[in-house]
Write a protein that holds these residues in place. Structure first.
Motif, short mmCIF file in Angstrom:
data_model
loop_
_atom_site.label_atom_id
_atom_site.label_comp_id
_atom_site.label_asym_id
_atom_site.label_seq_id
_atom_site.Cartn_x
_atom_site.Cartn_y
_atom_site.Cartn_z
N THR A 42 -19.51 22.60 111.35
CA THR A 42 -19.88 23.62 110.12
C THR A 42 -19.07 24.99 110.29
O THR A 42 -19.11 25.80 109.49
N GLY A 43 -18.51 25.20 111.66
CA GLY A 43 -18.15 26.48 111.84
C GLY A 43 -17.39 26.82 113.31
O GLY A 43 -17.34 25.76 113.90
N MET A 44 -17.16 27.89 113.69
CA MET A 44 -16.34 28.08 114.77
C MET A 44 -16.87 29.63 115.20
O MET A 44 -16.81 30.33 114.56
N GLN A 45 -16.58 29.70 116.63
CA GLN A 45 -16.76 31.07 117.16
C GLN A 45 -15.37 31.49 117.74
O GLN A 45 -14.69 30.71 118.50
N VAL A 46 -14.78 32.68 117.22
CA VAL A 46 -13.25 33.04 117.56
C VAL A 46 -13.40 34.45 118.47
O VAL A 46 -13.98 35.26 117.88
N ARG A 47 -12.32 34.63 119.07
CA ARG A 47 -12.25 35.96 119.81
C ARG A 47 -10.74 36.65 119.00
O ARG A 47 -9.73 35.84 119.42
N ALA A 48 -11.00 37.72 118.49
CA ALA A 48 -9.40 38.20 118.20
C ALA A 48 -9.44 39.77 118.31
O ALA A 48 -10.52 40.32 118.62
N THR A 49 -8.20 40.07 118.34
CA THR A 49 -7.91 41.59 118.55
C THR A 49 -7.90 42.30 117.28
O THR A 49 -8.06 43.59 117.72
N ARG A 50 -7.84 41.58 116.43
CA ARG A 50 -7.86 42.52 115.21
C ARG A 50 -9.38 42.63 114.59
O ARG A 50 -10.10 41.68 115.01
N SER A 51 -9.60 43.59 113.91
CA SER A 51 -11.08 43.64 113.32
C SER A 51 -11.30 43.15 112.00
O SER A 51 -10.25 43.21 111.10
N PHE A 52 -12.05 42.26 111.65
CA PHE A 52 -12.58 41.69 110.46
C PHE A 52 -13.89 42.13 110.11
O PHE A 52 -14.68 42.85 111.05
N LYS A 53 -14.40 41.99 108.61
CA LYS A 53 -15.74 42.34 108.43
C LYS A 53 -16.44 41.11 107.92
O LYS A 53 -15.82 40.06 107.46
N VAL A 54 -17.62 41.05 107.68
CA VAL A 54 -18.40 39.93 107.25
C VAL A 54 -17.88 39.69 105.91
O VAL A 54 -17.80 40.67 105.08
#
Length: 99
Positions: A42-54
């Motif tokens: 149903t989903g995933m956990q990701v590490r990113a260098t750019r900022s995102f928001k809910v």
């Protein structure tokens, strides 16, 4: 019911597979390299260098290293964000649709 409405124990009912694979995030036409930490049905956990928001919607692509196996492509939505020390974020993504 949204994923945020589920209690913690229910979220843990899904089997999570540790992945640590390079992924590509696509947000508003921008291509962003990231790392998938773990993956469930149903989903995933990701590490990113750019900022995102809910609420941000991202396309995710995980390429397969094996010619016989197709990679994963999915439309997702950010459901939680944790800021990392230094640079980047950990993101919780719910899978909206597999492509």
């Amino acid at each position: 019911m949204s994923p945020n409405d589920r209690d913690y124990s229910e979220k843990r009912d899904y089997i999570r597979m540790r992945v640590d694979a390079e992924v590509t995030l696509i947000h508003q036409g921008q291509v962003i390299p990231a790392v998938c930490i773990d993956l469930s049905s149903t989903g995933m956990q990701v590490r990113a260098t750019r900022s995102f928001k809910v609420g941000d919607q991202l396309s995710v692509r995980i390429d397969s290293e094996h010619a016989a196996l197709r990679g994963l492509e999915a439309d997702t939505e950010v459901v939680w964000v944790t800021e990392l020390e230094g640079n980047g974020q950990k993101l919780g993504l719910t899978i909206l649709k597999m492509n």
